[in-house]
Design a protein around this motif. Structure first.
Motif, PDB file in Angstrom:
ATOM      1  N   SER A 159      45.889 -16.390 -36.671  1.00  0.00           N
ATOM      2  CA  SER A 159      46.428 -15.432 -35.782  1.00  0.00           C
ATOM      3  C   SER A 159      47.551 -14.654 -36.445  1.00  0.00           C
ATOM      4  O   SER A 159      48.171 -13.553 -35.886  1.00  0.00           O
ATOM      5  N   THR A 202      43.719 -13.264 -32.335  1.00  0.00           N
ATOM      6  CA  THR A 202      44.713 -13.962 -31.786  1.00  0.00           C
ATOM      7  C   THR A 202      44.599 -15.521 -31.706  1.00  0.00           C
ATOM      8  O   THR A 202      43.378 -16.019 -31.623  1.00  0.00           O
ATOM      9  N   ASP A 203      45.539 -16.158 -31.270  1.00  0.00           N
ATOM     10  CA  ASP A 203      45.514 -17.747 -31.419  1.00  0.00           C
ATOM     11  C   ASP A 203      44.416 -18.081 -30.001  1.00  0.00           C
ATOM     12  O   ASP A 203      43.801 -18.923 -30.179  1.00  0.00           O
ATOM     13  N   GLN A 206      42.178 -16.373 -28.966  1.00  0.00           N
ATOM     14  CA  GLN A 206      40.753 -16.080 -29.258  1.00  0.00           C
ATOM     15  C   GLN A 206      39.949 -16.894 -30.322  1.00  0.00           C
ATOM     16  O   GLN A 206      39.001 -17.434 -30.002  1.00  0.00           O
TER      17      GLN A 206
END
Length: 492
Positions: free
Chosen positions: A59, A68-69, A71
């Motif tokens: 991320s 993103t983290d 996701q």
């Protein structure tokens, strides 16, 4: 020789092959099966842990991947599990139709290709797609391999071997955790390269496993039912000759004979009627065990790195050290407790490991909520919880692979894995990613309590519904549908 009494007119055979397999002493041949089939769980553990460990790095802006983290730990994790559930159902059907050996070679090939393409990810959608396909291959492995293990391993060893093989997942998890530490070290590799190398190692290990697995035989039990009785007899003859040469003395005679009517593929309707109509208590048990363990593990493992980073300020590049400790505890559980599933029995051990791990997680949640833990003590608490939970979770696979008739085995494993894991493994990451990723202690505590509660509930189901399968042949636990002169169906 075991009596290949097949008649072309009726397709009926009389054989001693199942009894001959169960009376075999442990040998090099069995070790070959363990190595050839058990190593896939090491790959699965490597896969899941690498993703969890590199989530924070993926991320970051310089990772080369716009993601993103949340996701990674939420969407990608859920897609991986969705792929595994889909693959289990798809390949489970093919495993019962075309045999164990053919399918566990195909599923490993799918895993290898998808993992290699994951390492080449250039966008979030590509990463999501090949996480799904990687899971698709791994899910197929569960059905094919658990079927083969139970049908090849002697009954008196089946529990401990099945648990240790399933528990070997955590050797891969430990390796993945330590690998991520090296891969995320920017002094060694650029930020956009290290995580790709971590996935690449999975491909290399998978190729080695593929070479070993080529020598693992087809299940003689499957061969008997699908018109290949002479091949099954020859295979067992060969194994017995090798063991006799190694031991220098003959094997004891086998008197137990079974007569079966060879048949084609069992349809979905017959599988459903057999599993849910003939064995409703066992079906309830299988679902409870899989849902419970899936939620407990998702409550802890998918958000593990994020919890250490957010709540304890641990650098993202060093979370792998902590996870390696947890992974060791997970592996030691099945390794040290597995033999008791064969000696003390399935019911007390399944119920005990589920209930105890759930209660210990409740205690961990309370300590965490009170602010009494740091990163080290939190990790040690998780390690103790998962020591027992890992043995329990491994016993879920053992249970559904041995308590239903052979003709439905792979599909039964696939169904209970898919339904139970979908409930806990798809919704789990989505729910827990939000709870553990919020930075709010009370929400992380809630995540732990959900997993703990479902684990205790599954253990209580096992108290009443678990089957005393220890030391018994698969045919005595669940009568094959192909057996002639069928006894009345067992209810439960």
């Amino acid at each position: 020789m075991g009596g290949d009494g097949r008649t072309a007119a009726t397709g009926t055979i009389t054989t001693k092959v199942p009894a001959r397999l169960d009376r075999l002493p442990w040998s090099r041949w069995h070790w070959m099966i363990v190595v050839g089939l058990g190593t896939v769980w090491i790959l699965d553990g490597l896969e899941v842990t690498v993703v969890g460990s590199v989530a924070s790095r993926l991320s970051e802006d310089d990772s080369g991947l716009a993601i993103t983290d949340a996701q990674v730990t939420g969407v990608a994790a859920a897609l991986y599990v969705a792929g595994a559930c889909t693959g289990a159902l798809f390949f489970g059907r093919l495993t019962d139709r075309y045999g164990r050996k053919r399918l566990f070679l195909v599923t490993l090939s799918v895993y290898l290709a998808a993992t290699a393409l994951t390492a080449l990810s250039f966008s979030a959608w590509w990463f999501f797609l090949f996480r799904f396909l990687t899971g698709f291959g791994i899910g197929g492995e569960y059905a094919a391999i658990n079927s083969a293990i139970d049908e090849l391993i002697p009954s008196r060893y089946r529990g401990r071997v099945d648990l240790v093989i399933n528990g070997s997942y955590w050797l891969g998890a430990m390796g993945g955790a330590l690998l991520s530490v090296v891969a995320l070290d920017t002094d060694l590799f650029p930020p956009d390269i290290g995580w790709r190398l971590a996935f690449g190692l999975g491909v290399v290990l998978g190729l080695v496993v593929l070479l070993v697995r080529r020598h693992v035989p087809e299940s003689p039990r499957w061969m008997l039912i699908h018109g290949r009785a002479p091949g099954a007899e020859r295979l067992v003859d060969e194994v017995e000759r090798g063991i006799v040469r190694a031991r220098g003395r003959p094997l004891p005679e086998v008197t137990e004979v079974m007569t079966i009517h060879q048949r084609g593929v069992v349809g979905f309707g017959e599988i459903a009627r057999t599993v849910f109509g003939g064995y409703p208590r066992r079906a309830t048990l299988g679902l409870a065990l899989f849902v419970g363990q899936a939620f407990l593990y998702n409550a802890i493992t998918f958000g593990f790195g994020s919890i250490l980073v957010r709540f304890f300020d641990i650098p993202s590049g060093t979370t792998g050290y902590y996870f390696a400790v947890i992974a060791l505890g997970n592996f030691l559980g099945p390794l040290l407790l597995g033999r008791f599933f064969d000696t003390w029995g399935r019911r007390p051990m399944i119920a005990g490991t589920y209930i105890l791990s759930g209660l210990l997680l409740f205690g961990t949640a309370a300590l965490f909520g009170a602010g009494a833990l740091d990163a080290t003590t939190m990790t040690l608490c998780w390690c103790v919880v998962l020591f027992f939970a890992s043995a329990g979770a491994s016993s879920a696979y053992l249970t559904v692979s041995e308590i239903f008739p052979m003709e439905t085995r792979a599909m039964s494993i696939a169904f209970f894995y898919a339904v139970g894991t979908a409930a806990g493994g798809i919704s789990g990451p989505l729910v827990f990613a939000g709870l553990t990723g919020s930075g709010v202690v009370s929400e992380a505590v809630l995540a732990f309590c959900i997993g703990a509660g479902l684990m205790v509930a599954a253990g209580l189901v096992a108290v009443f519904f678990a089957v005393a399968a220890e030391g018994r042949s698969l045919e005595s636990i669940a009568t094959p549908l192909s057996l002639t002169e069928q006894p009345p169906p067992k209810i439960g």
